[in-house]
Design a protein around this motif. Structure first.
Motif, PDB file in Angstrom:
ATOM      1  N   PRO A  73     -10.834  -4.310 -14.131  1.00  0.00           N
ATOM      2  CA  PRO A  73      -9.528  -4.280 -13.181  1.00  0.00           C
ATOM      3  C   PRO A  73      -9.870  -4.174 -11.759  1.00  0.00           C
ATOM      4  O   PRO A  73     -10.766  -3.052 -11.115  1.00  0.00           O
ATOM      5  CB  PRO A  73      -8.555  -3.235 -13.784  1.00  0.00           C
ATOM      6  N   VAL A  74      -9.205  -4.910 -10.893  1.00  0.00           N
ATOM      7  CA  VAL A  74      -9.086  -4.836  -9.402  1.00  0.00           C
ATOM      8  C   VAL A  74      -7.881  -4.396  -8.893  1.00  0.00           C
ATOM      9  O   VAL A  74      -6.953  -5.156  -9.291  1.00  0.00           O
ATOM     10  CB  VAL A  74      -9.701  -6.050  -8.608  1.00  0.00           C
ATOM     11  N   GLN A  75      -7.771  -3.367  -8.034  1.00  0.00           N
ATOM     12  CA  GLN A  75      -6.658  -2.865  -7.546  1.00  0.00           C
ATOM     13  C   GLN A  75      -6.298  -4.124  -6.359  1.00  0.00           C
ATOM     14  O   GLN A  75      -6.863  -4.359  -5.478  1.00  0.00           O
ATOM     15  CB  GLN A  75      -6.800  -1.637  -6.566  1.00  0.00           C
ATOM     16  N   ARG A  76      -5.141  -4.609  -6.313  1.00  0.00           N
ATOM     17  CA  ARG A  76      -4.443  -5.466  -5.269  1.00  0.00           C
ATOM     18  C   ARG A  76      -3.049  -5.108  -5.347  1.00  0.00           C
ATOM     19  O   ARG A  76      -2.277  -5.637  -6.181  1.00  0.00           O
ATOM     20  CB  ARG A  76      -4.669  -6.895  -5.771  1.00  0.00           C
ATOM     21  N   ILE A  77      -2.352  -4.108  -4.205  1.00  0.00           N
ATOM     22  CA  ILE A  77      -1.194  -3.484  -4.537  1.00  0.00           C
ATOM     23  C   ILE A  77      -0.520  -4.475  -3.336  1.00  0.00           C
ATOM     24  O   ILE A  77      -0.992  -4.438  -2.325  1.00  0.00           O
ATOM     25  CB  ILE A  77      -1.200  -2.071  -4.207  1.00  0.00           C
ATOM     26  N   GLN A  78       0.823  -4.764  -3.809  1.00  0.00           N
ATOM     27  CA  GLN A  78       1.544  -5.385  -2.850  1.00  0.00           C
ATOM     28  C   GLN A  78       2.926  -4.495  -2.945  1.00  0.00           C
ATOM     29  O   GLN A  78       3.600  -4.733  -4.153  1.00  0.00           O
ATOM     30  CB  GLN A  78       1.946  -6.775  -3.177  1.00  0.00           C
ATOM     31  N   GLY A  79       3.583  -4.074  -1.975  1.00  0.00           N
ATOM     32  CA  GLY A  79       4.842  -3.608  -2.109  1.00  0.00           C
ATOM     33  C   GLY A  79       5.947  -4.600  -1.591  1.00  0.00           C
ATOM     34  O   GLY A  79       5.887  -5.235  -0.686  1.00  0.00           O
ATOM     35  N   THR A  80       7.188  -4.430  -2.126  1.00  0.00           N
ATOM     36  CA  THR A  80       8.441  -5.177  -1.667  1.00  0.00           C
ATOM     37  C   THR A  80       9.488  -4.184  -1.285  1.00  0.00           C
ATOM     38  O   THR A  80       9.580  -3.351  -1.389  1.00  0.00           O
ATOM     39  CB  THR A  80       8.766  -6.021  -3.067  1.00  0.00           C
ATOM     40  N   THR A 140       8.922   4.372  -8.378  1.00  0.00           N
ATOM     41  CA  THR A 140       8.632   3.075  -8.315  1.00  0.00           C
ATOM     42  C   THR A 140       8.433   2.140  -9.354  1.00  0.00           C
ATOM     43  O   THR A 140       7.783   3.038 -10.428  1.00  0.00           O
ATOM     44  CB  THR A 140       7.524   2.665  -7.176  1.00  0.00           C
ATOM     45  N   LYS A 141       8.913   1.042  -9.740  1.00  0.00           N
ATOM     46  CA  LYS A 141       8.615   0.548 -10.799  1.00  0.00           C
ATOM     47  C   LYS A 141       7.306  -0.515 -10.797  1.00  0.00           C
ATOM     48  O   LYS A 141       7.106  -1.147  -9.427  1.00  0.00           O
ATOM     49  CB  LYS A 141       9.721  -0.717 -11.300  1.00  0.00           C
ATOM     50  N   VAL A 166       2.615  -4.920  -8.206  1.00  0.00           N
ATOM     51  CA  VAL A 166       3.602  -4.734  -7.286  1.00  0.00           C
ATOM     52  C   VAL A 166       4.632  -3.576  -7.512  1.00  0.00           C
ATOM     53  O   VAL A 166       5.043  -3.382  -8.693  1.00  0.00           O
ATOM     54  CB  VAL A 166       4.715  -6.186  -7.406  1.00  0.00           C
ATOM     55  N   HIS A 167       4.533  -2.906  -6.505  1.00  0.00           N
ATOM     56  CA  HIS A 167       5.323  -1.510  -6.552  1.00  0.00           C
ATOM     57  C   HIS A 167       6.617  -1.809  -5.994  1.00  0.00           C
ATOM     58  O   HIS A 167       6.881  -2.278  -4.804  1.00  0.00           O
ATOM     59  CB  HIS A 167       4.687  -0.488  -5.693  1.00  0.00           C
ATOM     60  N   GLN A 168       7.609  -1.482  -6.762  1.00  0.00           N
ATOM     61  CA  GLN A 168       9.240  -1.963  -6.312  1.00  0.00           C
ATOM     62  C   GLN A 168       9.838  -0.428  -6.438  1.00  0.00           C
ATOM     63  O   GLN A 168       9.989   0.021  -7.491  1.00  0.00           O
ATOM     64  CB  GLN A 168       9.711  -2.945  -7.218  1.00  0.00           C
ATOM     65  N   GLN A 169      10.424  -0.063  -5.384  1.00  0.00           N
ATOM     66  CA  GLN A 169      11.079   1.168  -5.328  1.00  0.00           C
ATOM     67  C   GLN A 169      12.370   0.974  -6.194  1.00  0.00           C
ATOM     68  O   GLN A 169      13.331  -0.075  -6.373  1.00  0.00           O
ATOM     69  CB  GLN A 169      11.766   1.407  -3.833  1.00  0.00           C
TER      70      GLN A 169
END
Length: 120
Positions: free
Chosen positions: A113-120, A25-26, A15-18
């Motif tokens: 590792p598999v990229q699964r990115i979700q932004g909040t 982003t964190k 999870v990328h969090q601004q």
């Protein structure tokens, strides 16, 4: 606890969090399923990984992963408060638990590792 963390890692999403007030982003990971119920954690693992996990466990250990996990439901809570009168850690055999933990450690270690990115 190790078994629970391995299962959670197999369903975790990045999870990328601004960061407020910055351009940064964190990045952190969040498991698909929270809580301590091992069967629920297994069910939260994406099918592509879960089917391989269950197959490899069956082939290597001659047992069903879900059935073994069911034997250890409640262990996390019991192990955190072993001094309470109603808690009996003897009901959880150590040998199969160590085998399960070692299997999961090896399974997770050999994964790509598999990229699964979700932004909040």
């Amino acid at each position: 606890m190790a078994v629970e963390l391995y299962l959670k890692s197999l369903s975790a999403k990045r999870v990328h969090q601004q960061v407020p007030g910055s351009k940064w982003t964190k990045i952190h990971a969040e498991p698909e399923q929270s809580g301590h119920r091992l069967k629920d954690l297994l069910d939260a693992i994406p099918d592509e990984f879960r089917s391989r996990l269950e197959l490899e466990f069956r082939e290597r250990c001659s047992a069903e992963l879900g059935a073994i996990l069911s034997r250890y439901e409640g262990l996390f809570k019991q192990s955190r408060y072993p001094y309470e009168e109603t808690h009996d850690l003897a009901q959880y055999p150590l040998g199969p638990l160590m085998m399960l933990s070692a299997f999961l450690r090896e399974f997770v270690a050999q994964m790509v590792p598999v990229q699964r990115i979700q932004g909040t």
